[in-house]
Design a protein around this motif. Structure first.
Motif, PDB file in Angstrom:
ATOM      1  N   ARG A 326       0.846  -1.214   0.000  1.00 41.19           N
ATOM      2  CA  ARG A 326       0.000   0.000   0.000  1.00 41.19           C
ATOM      3  C   ARG A 326       0.874   1.253   0.000  1.00 41.19           C
ATOM      4  N   ALA A 327       1.910   1.259   0.841  1.00 43.76           N
ATOM      5  CA  ALA A 327       2.726   2.476   0.994  1.00 43.76           C
ATOM      6  C   ALA A 327       3.559   2.771  -0.252  1.00 43.76           C
ATOM      7  N   SER A 328       3.892   1.725  -1.015  1.00 42.22           N
ATOM      8  CA  SER A 328       4.730   1.942  -2.198  1.00 42.22           C
ATOM      9  C   SER A 328       3.913   1.926  -3.485  1.00 42.22           C
ATOM     10  N   GLN A 329       2.591   1.897  -3.359  1.00 40.54           N
ATOM     11  CA  GLN A 329       1.706   1.755  -4.528  1.00 40.54           C
ATOM     12  C   GLN A 329       2.085   0.523  -5.337  1.00 40.54           C
ATOM     13  N   GLY A 330       2.373  -0.535  -4.603  1.00 37.90           N
ATOM     14  CA  GLY A 330       2.819  -1.772  -5.232  1.00 37.90           C
ATOM     15  C   GLY A 330       1.665  -2.692  -5.571  1.00 37.90           C
ATOM     16  N   VAL A 331       2.013  -3.866  -6.046  1.00 36.51           N
ATOM     17  CA  VAL A 331       1.010  -4.871  -6.413  1.00 36.51           C
ATOM     18  C   VAL A 331       1.483  -6.256  -5.973  1.00 36.51           C
ATOM     19  N   ALA A 332       0.537  -7.200  -5.951  1.00 30.42           N
ATOM     20  CA  ALA A 332       0.875  -8.605  -5.705  1.00 30.42           C
ATOM     21  C   ALA A 332       0.583  -9.381  -6.984  1.00 30.42           C
ATOM     22  N   VAL A 333       1.432 -10.355  -7.278  1.00 31.72           N
ATOM     23  CA  VAL A 333       1.213 -11.210  -8.446  1.00 31.72           C
ATOM     24  C   VAL A 333       1.279 -12.660  -7.974  1.00 31.72           C
ATOM     25  N   VAL A 334       0.221 -13.418  -8.252  1.00 31.59           N
ATOM     26  CA  VAL A 334       0.191 -14.828  -7.863  1.00 31.59           C
ATOM     27  C   VAL A 334       0.944 -15.651  -8.916  1.00 31.59           C
ATOM     28  N   CYS A 335       1.831 -16.543  -8.457  1.00 31.02           N
ATOM     29  CA  CYS A 335       2.631 -17.366  -9.362  1.00 31.02           C
ATOM     30  C   CYS A 335       2.393 -18.841  -9.039  1.00 31.02           C
ATOM     31  N   SER A 336       1.940 -19.592 -10.017  1.00 35.26           N
ATOM     32  CA  SER A 336       1.748 -21.038  -9.826  1.00 35.26           C
ATOM     33  C   SER A 336       3.099 -21.743  -9.921  1.00 35.26           C
ATOM     34  N   ASP A 337       3.132 -23.028  -9.536  1.00 33.44           N
ATOM     35  CA  ASP A 337       4.370 -23.792  -9.690  1.00 33.44           C
ATOM     36  C   ASP A 337       4.806 -23.805 -11.162  1.00 33.44           C
ATOM     37  N   ALA A 338       3.839 -23.915 -12.086  1.00 32.78           N
ATOM     38  CA  ALA A 338       4.180 -23.925 -13.522  1.00 32.78           C
ATOM     39  C   ALA A 338       4.766 -22.575 -13.940  1.00 32.78           C
TER      40      ALA A 338
END
Ligand SMILES: [Zn+2]
Length: 418
Positions: A326-338
């Motif tokens: 939130r503080a860095s205006q960042g994001v999350a990205v979900v990564c599967s094993d593949a």
């Protein structure tokens, strides 16, 4: 800059509720938030006004290459340092992948080059320095991977007994690396019971805790997390005091994500850099993704499934990670094993063999491009947190066994040219 000149820490503060506390470990994080059932990290309030930025820059540039050249901003005096010459890792430009992904510039911060092959060495160098200065006789950690191997190495360097609480499924390379230091390996029946055993050791046997043991997790020992700031310092120095647009970090409890971000914030506060990057959490399960999408004030426990990405395979993120995004205006990205396996192969083509979990950072770069967040103008640093040599089976997946061939030209042609 005088070698003795360094920041003083007068208090630590909860990053969630702002309550100030005395300067000590607080292994459950903020007591007030813990009571609310919302465990949260505390972090030191640094008085940067005592630092002369120009002198600091000069000192850092000339004082060797290891992590302790940054001791002026670390919470333990350099005289107390327990070091195996960690830090000073290269920032590698990946030109083939830049073209493949269609982005302006892509680097990896190659943390495989640390003494035990992972970025955790920065954490445990600071943490064991603190533990030894406090007279700790036994340090303890719950880990089935890089953390255990690193903690064991730094504990033996510090002359302190180390207990590593793991599970029977620990990969053989990590098991051997831990055992060779003389550390005590204890197997728990489940991942969750590792934390219960750690808590029991801390509360009943006076062990010094190196990692988190509360549920939901708060994050690990804040002294160690301060060590991760040096990754930010080194990235800025490698880019001649510029900062990238994005910094991507494989994220489990988010100790690295939070620590690296704090490092960039300090550089900007000192006027040594002009901006702070947007942080990206490369996560296995969508705890942070859901929290951001739904505007939650605390990361939820989400559905999980078996994964070979053991270093980031948890179903509940920490508040410190959410706070950082939130503080860095960042994001999350979900990564599967593949996705991660594709990331290992992509890095391999650049000559970098990463642990499956560590390749989540490259998988997440691809995710940024696919979401339209990064294009030809983007400058991205992906932190490759650990070497692939520790758990090669996870990278190989279900590869076919190697079939030996006879020493003939025809057989060679068939094997190589297909
Ligand atoms: Zn709090």
């Amino acid at each position: 800059m005088e070698d003795g000149q360094r920041v003083t820490i007068r208090e630590v503060r909860c990053i969630r509720c702002g309550t100030a506390y005395a300067v000590t470990e607080w292994p459950r994080g903020c007591p007030r938030c813990f009571e609310e059932g919302r465990p949260s990290a505390v972090a030191p309030a640094l008085d940067l006004s005592v630092i002369d930025p120009a002198a600091l820059k000069e000192t850092w540039t000339t004082a060797g290459r290891g992590m302790w050249r940054f001791h002026h901003l670390l919470p333990v005096p350099v005289e107390d340092a327990v070091s195996l010459e960690e830090g000073g890792t290269p920032l590698l430009r990946l030109r083939t992948l830049e073209d493949e992904f269609g982005i302006g510039a892509l680097w990896v911060k190659d943390e495989r080059r640390n003494p035990t092959g992972s970025f955790k060495d920065r954490f445990f160098s600071v943490c064991l320095s603190r533990a030894r200065s406090q007279g700790a006789e036994v340090v303890a950690i719950a880990s089935s991977g890089n953390g255990g191997a690193s903690a064991a190495a730094y504990a033996t360097a510090a002359g302190i007994t180390c207990v590593v609480i793991t599970t029977p499924s620990i990969a053989p390379a990590w098991r051997a690396a831990i055992a060779m230091t003389g550390a005590r390996l204890v197997a728990a029946r489940t991942g969750a019971e590792r934390w219960k055993l750690l808590q029991t050791g801390v509360e009943s046997l006076n062990w010094y805790p190196l990692t988190n043991y509360v549920t939901p997790p708060a994050g690990s020992n804040w002294y160690g997390i301060q060590g991760y700031k040096t990754i930010a310092y080194e990235i800025a120095m490698s880019l001649d005091w510029d900062v990238p647009d994005w910094v991507v970090v494989p994220t489990s409890r988010g100790d690295g994500l939070f620590g690296i971000w704090r490092g960039f914030v300090e550089l900007a506060e000192l006027g040594l850099t002009r901006s702070v990057p947007r942080m990206v959490a490369a996560e296995r399960f969508p705890s942070l993704t859901v929290a951001l999408q739904q505007g939650l004030d605390y990361p939820p426990t989400v559905e999980s499934e078996p994964t070979q990405a053991v270093s980031i395979g948890n179903d509940t993120a920490t508040y410190q990670s959410l706070h950082t995004l939130r503080a860095s205006q960042g994001v999350a990205v979900v990564c599967s094993d593949a996705d991660m396996r594709a990331g290992v192969r992509a890095l391999g083509r650049e000559g970098v063999f990463a642990e499956l979990s560590a390749a989540a950072s490259i998988a997440a770069v691809k995710g940024l491009v696919e979401r339209g967040l990064a294009d030809r103008s983007a400058r991205i640093v992906a932190v490759v947190t650990a070497s692939g040599l520790t758990d090669p089976g996870a990278a190989l997946g279900d590869a076919e066994p190697l079939e030996p061939i006879p020493p003939t030209v025809d057989a060679l042609r068939a094997a190589v040219l297909g």
